[in-house]
Scaffold this motif. Structure first.
Motif, PDB file in Angstrom:
ATOM      1  N   ALA A 230      23.549  10.848 -10.401  1.00  0.00           N
ATOM      2  CA  ALA A 230      22.849   9.718 -11.023  1.00  0.00           C
ATOM      3  C   ALA A 230      23.518   9.351 -12.340  1.00  0.00           C
ATOM      4  O   ALA A 230      23.846  10.240 -13.142  1.00  0.00           O
ATOM      5  N   LEU A 231      23.723   8.052 -12.547  1.00  0.00           N
ATOM      6  CA  LEU A 231      24.282   7.540 -13.796  1.00  0.00           C
ATOM      7  C   LEU A 231      23.173   6.850 -14.586  1.00  0.00           C
ATOM      8  O   LEU A 231      22.569   5.887 -14.114  1.00  0.00           O
ATOM      9  N   ILE A 232      22.921   7.357 -15.779  1.00  0.00           N
ATOM     10  CA  ILE A 232      21.971   6.735 -16.693  1.00  0.00           C
ATOM     11  C   ILE A 232      22.799   5.950 -17.702  1.00  0.00           C
ATOM     12  O   ILE A 232      23.509   6.536 -18.515  1.00  0.00           O
ATOM     13  N   CYS A 233      22.734   4.637 -17.623  1.00  0.00           N
ATOM     14  CA  CYS A 233      23.605   3.798 -18.451  1.00  0.00           C
ATOM     15  C   CYS A 233      22.853   3.298 -19.682  1.00  0.00           C
ATOM     16  O   CYS A 233      21.670   2.973 -19.618  1.00  0.00           O
ATOM     17  N   SER A 234      23.556   3.218 -20.793  1.00  0.00           N
ATOM     18  CA  SER A 234      22.953   2.860 -22.079  1.00  0.00           C
ATOM     19  C   SER A 234      22.564   1.399 -22.163  1.00  0.00           C
ATOM     20  O   SER A 234      21.845   1.000 -23.070  1.00  0.00           O
ATOM     21  N   GLY A 235      23.029   0.572 -21.234  1.00  0.00           N
ATOM     22  CA  GLY A 235      22.686  -0.848 -21.211  1.00  0.00           C
ATOM     23  C   GLY A 235      22.903  -1.400 -19.817  1.00  0.00           C
ATOM     24  O   GLY A 235      23.650  -0.822 -19.011  1.00  0.00           O
ATOM     25  N   ASP A 236      22.280  -2.522 -19.516  1.00  0.00           N
ATOM     26  CA  ASP A 236      22.416  -3.124 -18.190  1.00  0.00           C
ATOM     27  C   ASP A 236      23.845  -3.558 -17.896  1.00  0.00           C
ATOM     28  O   ASP A 236      24.318  -3.456 -16.757  1.00  0.00           O
ATOM     29  N   GLU A 237      24.546  -4.064 -18.900  1.00  0.00           N
ATOM     30  CA  GLU A 237      25.926  -4.488 -18.657  1.00  0.00           C
ATOM     31  C   GLU A 237      26.791  -3.293 -18.280  1.00  0.00           C
ATOM     32  O   GLU A 237      27.649  -3.376 -17.389  1.00  0.00           O
ATOM     33  N   VAL A 238      26.582  -2.163 -18.941  1.00  0.00           N
ATOM     34  CA  VAL A 238      27.296  -0.931 -18.587  1.00  0.00           C
ATOM     35  C   VAL A 238      26.964  -0.541 -17.153  1.00  0.00           C
ATOM     36  O   VAL A 238      27.842  -0.162 -16.365  1.00  0.00           O
ATOM     37  N   ALA A 239      25.682  -0.660 -16.781  1.00  0.00           N
ATOM     38  CA  ALA A 239      25.245  -0.309 -15.432  1.00  0.00           C
ATOM     39  C   ALA A 239      25.867  -1.234 -14.383  1.00  0.00           C
ATOM     40  O   ALA A 239      26.256  -0.788 -13.298  1.00  0.00           O
ATOM     41  N   LEU A 240      25.976  -2.517 -14.693  1.00  0.00           N
ATOM     42  CA  LEU A 240      26.601  -3.447 -13.749  1.00  0.00           C
ATOM     43  C   LEU A 240      28.067  -3.100 -13.530  1.00  0.00           C
ATOM     44  O   LEU A 240      28.591  -3.207 -12.409  1.00  0.00           O
ATOM     45  N   GLY A 241      28.734  -2.655 -14.591  1.00  0.00           N
ATOM     46  CA  GLY A 241      30.113  -2.186 -14.442  1.00  0.00           C
ATOM     47  C   GLY A 241      30.187  -0.944 -13.576  1.00  0.00           C
ATOM     48  O   GLY A 241      31.104  -0.785 -12.765  1.00  0.00           O
ATOM     49  N   ALA A 242      29.203  -0.042 -13.726  1.00  0.00           N
ATOM     50  CA  ALA A 242      29.161   1.176 -12.909  1.00  0.00           C
ATOM     51  C   ALA A 242      28.956   0.832 -11.442  1.00  0.00           C
ATOM     52  O   ALA A 242      29.538   1.485 -10.546  1.00  0.00           O
ATOM     53  N   LEU A 243      28.139  -0.181 -11.144  1.00  0.00           N
ATOM     54  CA  LEU A 243      27.938  -0.615  -9.760  1.00  0.00           C
ATOM     55  C   LEU A 243      29.252  -1.109  -9.149  1.00  0.00           C
ATOM     56  O   LEU A 243      29.547  -0.842  -7.983  1.00  0.00           O
ATOM     57  N   LEU A 244      30.040  -1.823  -9.944  1.00  0.00           N
ATOM     58  CA  LEU A 244      31.343  -2.291  -9.458  1.00  0.00           C
ATOM     59  C   LEU A 244      32.272  -1.127  -9.143  1.00  0.00           C
ATOM     60  O   LEU A 244      32.981  -1.129  -8.125  1.00  0.00           O
ATOM     61  N   ASP A 264      16.905  -4.912 -19.196  1.00  0.00           N
ATOM     62  CA  ASP A 264      16.338  -5.823 -18.202  1.00  0.00           C
ATOM     63  C   ASP A 264      16.795  -7.249 -18.452  1.00  0.00           C
ATOM     64  O   ASP A 264      15.986  -8.173 -18.573  1.00  0.00           O
ATOM     65  N   ILE A 265      18.121  -7.439 -18.512  1.00  0.00           N
ATOM     66  CA  ILE A 265      18.677  -8.780 -18.550  1.00  0.00           C
ATOM     67  C   ILE A 265      18.504  -9.417 -17.171  1.00  0.00           C
ATOM     68  O   ILE A 265      18.209  -8.735 -16.185  1.00  0.00           O
ATOM     69  N   MET A 266      18.670 -10.718 -17.074  1.00  0.00           N
ATOM     70  CA  MET A 266      18.422 -11.412 -15.813  1.00  0.00           C
ATOM     71  C   MET A 266      19.294 -10.872 -14.681  1.00  0.00           C
ATOM     72  O   MET A 266      18.846 -10.735 -13.536  1.00  0.00           O
ATOM     73  N   ALA A 267      20.544 -10.536 -14.975  1.00  0.00           N
ATOM     74  CA  ALA A 267      21.446 -10.041 -13.940  1.00  0.00           C
ATOM     75  C   ALA A 267      20.960  -8.736 -13.332  1.00  0.00           C
ATOM     76  O   ALA A 267      21.269  -8.429 -12.179  1.00  0.00           O
ATOM     77  N   ALA A 268      20.185  -7.946 -14.096  1.00  0.00           N
ATOM     78  CA  ALA A 268      19.675  -6.683 -13.567  1.00  0.00           C
ATOM     79  C   ALA A 268      18.719  -6.926 -12.410  1.00  0.00           C
ATOM     80  O   ALA A 268      18.664  -6.134 -11.454  1.00  0.00           O
ATOM     81  N   ARG A 269      17.977  -8.009 -12.463  1.00  0.00           N
ATOM     82  CA  ARG A 269      16.999  -8.306 -11.421  1.00  0.00           C
ATOM     83  C   ARG A 269      17.654  -8.825 -10.153  1.00  0.00           C
ATOM     84  O   ARG A 269      17.110  -8.681  -9.062  1.00  0.00           O
ATOM     85  N   HIS A 270      18.830  -9.433 -10.302  1.00  0.00           N
ATOM     86  CA  HIS A 270      19.492 -10.055  -9.155  1.00  0.00           C
ATOM     87  C   HIS A 270      20.687  -9.257  -8.646  1.00  0.00           C
ATOM     88  O   HIS A 270      21.372  -9.703  -7.733  1.00  0.00           O
ATOM     89  N   ALA A 271      20.934  -8.097  -9.250  1.00  0.00           N
ATOM     90  CA  ALA A 271      22.022  -7.250  -8.763  1.00  0.00           C
ATOM     91  C   ALA A 271      21.673  -6.734  -7.374  1.00  0.00           C
ATOM     92  O   ALA A 271      20.516  -6.710  -6.962  1.00  0.00           O
ATOM     93  N   ARG A 272      22.692  -6.295  -6.653  1.00  0.00           N
ATOM     94  CA  ARG A 272      22.485  -5.691  -5.335  1.00  0.00           C
ATOM     95  C   ARG A 272      23.096  -4.312  -5.322  1.00  0.00           C
ATOM     96  O   ARG A 272      24.304  -4.190  -5.344  1.00  0.00           O
ATOM     97  N   PRO A 273      22.231  -3.257  -5.343  1.00  0.00           N
ATOM     98  CA  PRO A 273      20.771  -3.328  -5.352  1.00  0.00           C
ATOM     99  C   PRO A 273      20.232  -3.699  -6.730  1.00  0.00           C
ATOM    100  O   PRO A 273      20.930  -3.559  -7.727  1.00  0.00           O
TER     101      PRO A 273
END
Length: 326
Positions: A230-244, A264-273
C-alpha cells in the motif's frame, strides 16, 4: 462627492471622517453628528479605496505561495480572492518558485499592501522577523508568535487513514512525500501514519509534491521485488503519479497495490480507480485567511491559531476486498 469634501463640510480631518464611518476609533458625539450630517447633505457614499487612502492604507492584500501550479493552490487562491473581493480589497500574488531573490521580492510586496498571507515556510525566517508588526497570516503552518495561523488537521486524519488500511490486512506500506520541515503539513501526516503503522511503513522522498514527483518516486519503489502493498501518498497529485507508475509496471489497483492520497482534488474523484483520500477544505482555507487578515488590518488584536477539520473519503483505490499480503 469625496471623503475630502465631507471633511471640509464637517470641519474635521479626513481621518476623523474615516473613523466615524468605519467605527474604528473614538469620536466625540458632537463631532460624529457633524460628520454624519455632512454625509447626508452631500449624499456621500464612501469608497473602500478613498477610506483606505485616508487611513494611509493600500486597499490591497498580498499572498505568497511557493508555486501557483496545481489544483490545491488554485482552490486556496479562489477562496481567498472571493472573500477579498467582497471586502473591497485587491490581491497581489507572489510565487516564490523560480524567483532569484525571494527575500527582496517579499519585502517589495510588503511595501505595497496592508497585510500578507504566507503559505507555510515559503518566506525565510529572517524576512518574517523584519515584517514584525505588519498584519500577517500563515497558512498550513504551526503556531508562530506575532502572526495568525490557519491550517487543516493532519495528524488524527492520518491515523484514521492508516488504521483503515491496516484493517484491510495490509502489512507493508510506504509513505510518498517524506517530511522535510518539522511542523509542516507533510511532517504531521507522516507523524500520524507512523504512530499507527510503526516499522511497517517507511518514508520515501519525492522531489516535488506533483504528479511527476509521485510518478518518479513510485516507479523506483515498485520495480523492487520487495515492494510495499500500500502506498500512502502525501497529496492527491503524488497519488495520481503513483497510479501511472503502477500501470506502467502492469500492477492492478487495488488488487496488486493500494494507493491513497490527500486533499480530494477533483481529479481524485474521477481517477480510475477513484482515489481514497483525506478531504480538506481548500477553498475555505483561503476564504478564512482573507477574513482573518482583514480583521487584523482593521482591528489589531492578539494572534490566534485555528485548525480546520478534515475527513477520510473511502473510494476503491484502497481495496474493498483486498488480497492477503503474500
Amino acid at each position: 462627492m469625496t471623503i475630502y469634501e465631507v471633511a471640509k463640510r464637517a470641519g474635521v480631518s479626513i481621518a476623523t471622517v474615516s473613523r466615524t464611518l468605519r467605527g474604528t476609533g473614538p469620536v466625540a458625539a458632537k463631532t460624529r453628528e457633524k460628520v454624519l450630517k455632512a454625509v447626508e447633505e452631500l449624499n456621500f457614499t464612501p469608497s473602500r479605496l478613498g477610506v483606505s487612502l485616508a487611513e494611509g492604507r493600500h486597499a490591497a492584500n498580498g499572498i505568497v505561495f511557493p508555486t501557483l501550479g496545481g489544483p490545491y493552490y488554485a482552490e486556496v487562491l479562489l477562496g481567498y480572492e472571493e472573500v477579498a473581493s467582497e471586502l473591497g480589497r485587491s490581491v497581489l500574488i507572489l510565487s516564490a518558485k523560480g524567483g532569484s531573490n525571494v527575500r527582496e521580492a517579499v519585502k517589495e510586496l510588503a511595501g505595497r499592501v496592508d497585510g500578507l498571507v504566507v503559505f507555510g515556510r515559503t518566506v525565510p525566517g529572517d524576512v518574517v522577523a523584519e515584517l514584525a508588526g505588519m498584519p500577517l497570516v500563515f497558512i498550513s503552518c504551526g503556531p508562530m508568535a506575532g502572526a495568525d495561523t490557519l491550517r487543516c488537521e493532519n495528524v488524527e486524519s492520518a491515523r484514521v487513514l492508516a488504521g483503515h488500511l491496516r484493517g484491510h490486512g495490509y502489512r507493508r506500506f510506504a509513505f510518498l512525500g517524506a517530511p522535510h520541515t518539522p511542523g509542516d503539513d507533510i511532517s504531521e501526516r507522516w507523524e500520524g501514519v507512523e504512530s499507527v503503522l510503526g516499522g511497517a511503513v517507511r518514508p520515501v522522498p519525492t522531489a516535488e509534491y506533483t504528479v511527476e514527483g509521485g510518478y518518479e518516486a513510485a516507479r523506483k519503489l515498485l520495480r523492487k521485488k520487495s515492494r510495499p502493498r500500500a502506498l500512502i501518498c502525501s497529496g492527491d497529485e503524488v497519488a495520481l503519479g503513483a497510479l501511472l507508475a503502477a500501470e506502467e509496471y502492469g500492477l492492478a489497483v487495488p488488487e496488486d497495490l493500494a494507493v491513497t492520497g490527500w486533499d480530494d482534488i477533483m481529479a481524485a474523484r474521477h481517477a480510475r480507480p477513484a482515489l481514497t483520500t483525506i478531504r480538506q477544505p481548500m477553498r475555505e482555507l483561503g476564504a478564512q485567511a482573507a477574513r482573518v487578515l482583514d480583521e487584523l488590518i482593521t482591528r489589531p488584536r492578539p494572534e490566534r491559531h485555528r485548525t480546520l477539520p478534515t475527513q477520510l473519503v473511502v473510494r476503491s483505490s484502497c481495496g474493498i476486498h483486498p488480497q492477503e499480503d503474500p
